[in-house]
Design an enzyme around this catalytic site. Sequence first.
Site, mmCIF file in Angstrom:
data_model
loop_
_atom_site.group_PDB
_atom_site.id
_atom_site.type_symbol
_atom_site.label_atom_id
_atom_site.label_comp_id
_atom_site.label_asym_id
_atom_site.label_seq_id
_atom_site.Cartn_x
_atom_site.Cartn_y
_atom_site.Cartn_z
ATOM 1 N N GLY A 122 -14.364 135.328 -90.988
ATOM 2 C CA GLY A 122 -15.547 135.243 -90.134
ATOM 3 C C GLY A 122 -15.072 135.277 -88.698
ATOM 4 C CD GLN B 291 -8.449 135.852 -94.864
ATOM 5 O OE1 GLN B 291 -7.814 136.843 -95.167
ATOM 6 N NE2 GLN B 291 -9.740 135.897 -94.660
ATOM 7 C CG ASP C 268 -11.718 129.979 -88.622
ATOM 8 O OD1 ASP C 268 -12.135 131.127 -88.845
ATOM 9 O OD2 ASP C 268 -11.801 129.043 -89.434
HETATM 10 P P1 GDP Z 1 -11.205 134.323 -85.981
HETATM 11 O O1 GDP Z 1 -11.577 134.119 -87.405
HETATM 12 O O2 GDP Z 1 -9.746 134.130 -85.737
HETATM 13 O O3 GDP Z 1 -11.713 135.625 -85.440
HETATM 14 O O4 GDP Z 1 -11.918 133.161 -85.153
HETATM 15 P P2 GDP Z 1 -13.457 132.684 -85.295
HETATM 16 O O5 GDP Z 1 -14.325 133.685 -84.645
HETATM 17 O O6 GDP Z 1 -13.748 132.295 -86.698
HETATM 18 O O7 GDP Z 1 -13.402 131.321 -84.479
HETATM 19 C C1 GDP Z 1 -13.047 131.288 -83.143
HETATM 20 C C2 GDP Z 1 -14.255 130.762 -82.320
HETATM 21 O O8 GDP Z 1 -13.821 130.432 -81.049
HETATM 22 C C3 GDP Z 1 -15.354 131.791 -82.146
HETATM 23 O O9 GDP Z 1 -16.582 131.114 -82.138
HETATM 24 C C4 GDP Z 1 -15.066 132.382 -80.776
HETATM 25 O O10 GDP Z 1 -16.236 132.851 -80.109
HETATM 26 C C5 GDP Z 1 -14.509 131.199 -80.054
HETATM 27 N N1 GDP Z 1 -13.500 131.480 -79.030
HETATM 28 C C6 GDP Z 1 -12.525 132.421 -79.018
HETATM 29 N N2 GDP Z 1 -11.736 132.282 -77.950
HETATM 30 C C7 GDP Z 1 -12.229 131.223 -77.254
HETATM 31 C C8 GDP Z 1 -11.820 130.548 -76.056
HETATM 32 O O11 GDP Z 1 -10.833 130.884 -75.409
HETATM 33 N N3 GDP Z 1 -12.567 129.451 -75.681
HETATM 34 C C9 GDP Z 1 -13.659 129.026 -76.375
HETATM 35 N N4 GDP Z 1 -14.318 127.958 -75.939
HETATM 36 N N5 GDP Z 1 -14.053 129.633 -77.510
HETATM 37 C C10 GDP Z 1 -13.348 130.709 -77.934
HETATM 38 P P1 IMO Z 2 -10.581 134.054 -90.636
HETATM 39 O O1 IMO Z 2 -10.217 135.505 -90.777
HETATM 40 C C1 IMO Z 2 -10.221 129.985 -92.124
HETATM 41 C C2 IMO Z 2 -9.524 129.518 -96.442
HETATM 42 C C3 IMO Z 2 -10.638 128.881 -97.250
HETATM 43 C C4 IMO Z 2 -9.814 128.201 -98.343
HETATM 44 C C5 IMO Z 2 -8.698 129.214 -98.595
HETATM 45 C C6 IMO Z 2 -8.941 130.131 -99.780
HETATM 46 O O2 IMO Z 2 -11.967 133.825 -90.134
HETATM 47 O O3 IMO Z 2 -9.542 133.303 -89.881
HETATM 48 P P2 IMO Z 2 -10.558 132.196 -100.183
HETATM 49 O O4 IMO Z 2 -12.070 132.291 -100.173
HETATM 50 O O5 IMO Z 2 -9.898 133.103 -99.214
HETATM 51 O O6 IMO Z 2 -9.986 132.323 -101.563
HETATM 52 O O7 IMO Z 2 -10.251 130.668 -99.722
HETATM 53 O O8 IMO Z 2 -8.600 129.985 -97.410
HETATM 54 N N1 IMO Z 2 -9.947 130.694 -95.642
HETATM 55 C C7 IMO Z 2 -10.107 130.677 -94.318
HETATM 56 N N2 IMO Z 2 -10.024 129.649 -93.433
HETATM 57 N N3 IMO Z 2 -10.462 131.226 -91.688
HETATM 58 C C8 IMO Z 2 -10.523 132.277 -92.564
HETATM 59 O O9 IMO Z 2 -10.621 133.546 -92.162
HETATM 60 C C9 IMO Z 2 -10.383 132.009 -93.948
HETATM 61 N N4 IMO Z 2 -10.397 132.775 -95.057
HETATM 62 C C10 IMO Z 2 -10.123 131.957 -96.083
HETATM 63 O O10 IMO Z 2 -11.359 127.948 -96.478
HETATM 64 O O11 IMO Z 2 -9.215 127.039 -97.839
HETATM 65 MG MG MG Z 3 -12.854 132.953 -88.554
#
Ligand code: GDP
Ligand code: IMO
Ligand code: MG
Length: 427
Positions: A40, A223, A13
Site C-alpha cells: 500500500g 514490502q 511503509d
Molecule cells: P510505502 O509502502 O513504503 O510506499 O509507504 P506508505 O505509503 O505505506 O507509508 C508511508 C506514509 O508516509 C504515506 O502516508 C506517505 O504519504 C507518508 N510520507 C512519506 N514520506 C513522508 C515524509 O517525509 N513525511 C511525512 N510526514 N509523511 C511522509
Molecule cells: P508496503 O509495500 C508493511 C506484512 C504483513 C504481514 C506479513 C505477511 O506497503 O511496504 P502477506 O500478506 O504479505 O503474506 O503478509 O507482511 N506486509 C507488509 N507490511 N508494508 C507492506 O507493504 C507489507 N506487505 C506485507 O503485515 O506481517
Molecule cells: Mg505501504
Amino acid sequence: MPALVLIGAQWGDEGKGKATDQLGGRVDYVVKFNGGNNAGHTVVIGGETYALHLLPSGILSAGCTPVIANGVVIDLGVLFTEIDGLEARGTDTSKLVVSANAHVIPSYNRVLDKVTERFLGSRKIGTTGRGIGPTYADKMNRVGIRVQDLFDEKILRAKVEGALELKAQVLLKVYNRKAPAVDDVVEDLLSYVDRLRPMVADTGLLLGQALDAGKTVLLEGGQATLLDVDHGTYPFVTSSNATSGGACTGSGIAPNRIDKVIAVVKAYTTRVGEGPFPTELLDDAGEKLRADGHEYGTTTGRPRRCGWYDAVIARYAARVNGVTDFVLTKLDVLTGWDKIPVCMAYEVDGRRFDEMPMTQTDFHHAVPVYDYFDGWTEDITSARTFEDLPKNAQLYIRALEEMSGAPFSSVGVGPDREQTLELRPLV
Ligand code: GDP
Ligand code: IMO
Ligand code: MG
C-alpha cells in the site's frame, strides 16, 4: 542510463511510493518486481492523495511507462478497480504493461490465506489476507496460474482443476470450507481477459531492449528487507524476495545492468503484523509516533507498531541490498522530542551484537543499546534545503548517515511530492 533499484530498508511503509513517484518524472520505466496488493503506497501530489496497491507508483508520472513484471502476483479484480479509480481521476493508465509470466491470485488463495491464519491462532503471521502467500507457494509448487494461461481456456481449466484437486480436499477436510467450483474460478479469471490482453507483453525482453536503447528503468520493490522471505525475520515475512536481488529475478534484468540501489528508510521504525521488533515502543512514546506519523496501514488500516530508528537494521539493509543511496523519510514526525533515542547495537543475555544476530531466538531477545540525540521544536515541513533545517535536525541526519552504511541522498519533511530535501541527485 542504466537500471536503478528502489527498496524498503525496514519492515515496509517507509515511503517507497513517494520516493518512486518523485523519480518517476526522471525515468522512462517504473517496474514493480515483487509482491502484490499486500503493498500500500500513499502518494500525495499537490494536496491530492493517491493510494496505490498493485500499480507501480510511476503510474502517476505522465512520461513514464509502468510495468508489472513477472515477480508480481496479480489480483485481477484489484488491478482493474485500481485502473478505473485512477482513470476516473484523470490519470492516464494506457501505458501499463503486464508480464505474461506473472502469476494471478485465484479466489481460492484468498480464502486459504484467511483460514490458514485463523487456524494458526497465536502462531499467526498477521498477513494482509490477500492470498499472497498461497499464490507464491503455488508458484514454487508449480501449480500456479500465470497471466498467459488466461489466453488458452483449455489450459487454464486444466491448471485450475489440477490446483483445486488438492486444495478442495484441504479446504474441506482441514478448514471445513467448500472450495469454489472449477467453472466459477475459470469464469472469474476469463472475465478479465479482454481488458488484460492488450497490456500483456514479454516484459523481460521489453526492459532489456529499453536498457539497450539507453532508457532509464526504476525497479520498485514492495514490502522491505526484513519482510524478505530469505533475509527477513522469517517466518514473520511476506512470501517474496523484497531485497535488491529480487529485482533481477522478478523482472528479468541481469545484475550487471543495475547501477544504483536506493533504500528508503524512515527516521524511526514501524512494523505491521506479528514478529520481533527490538525498538518497539509499547508506551505513550509509541502512541505519539503513531499519531504524529499517521501510522495506520494503507492496505488493511491496522495500526502500525512504532519504535525508534535501528541502525543495526539499516546496516544490515545496506549490506544485503548493496545500498548506494538511502532516502530518509518522515523526519518531520520527530519534531518536538527533547531527546531522540537511536539503537546502535543489541544486547542479548549479556552479549553485545553490532550486527543482526544469526538466530531468530537471539533477535527476539535483543534489547536495544541506545544513543540519545538532541531534538528540535521548529516546524520543518517547509524546509527545502539541508541548510533550512535546525542544527539538531542536521546533526541527527548526519549521525544516522554515519552509522547506516551508505550516503543519504534525500530527506523527507512531509508527505507531499514537494516536501523533500535533495542532498545529492539520484538520477
Ligand atoms: P510505502 O509502502 O513504503 O510506499 O509507504 P506508505 O505509503 O505505506 O507509508 C508511508 C506514509 O508516509 C504515506 O502516508 C506517505 O504519504 C507518508 N510520507 C512519506 N514520506 C513522508 C515524509 O517525509 N513525511 C511525512 N510526514 N509523511 C511522509
Ligand atoms: P508496503 O509495500 C508493511 C506484512 C504483513 C504481514 C506479513 C505477511 O506497503 O511496504 P502477506 O500478506 O504479505 O503474506 O503478509 O507482511 N506486509 C507488509 N507490511 N508494508 C507492506 O507493504 C507489507 N506487505 C506485507 O503485515 O506481517
Ligand atoms: Mg505501504
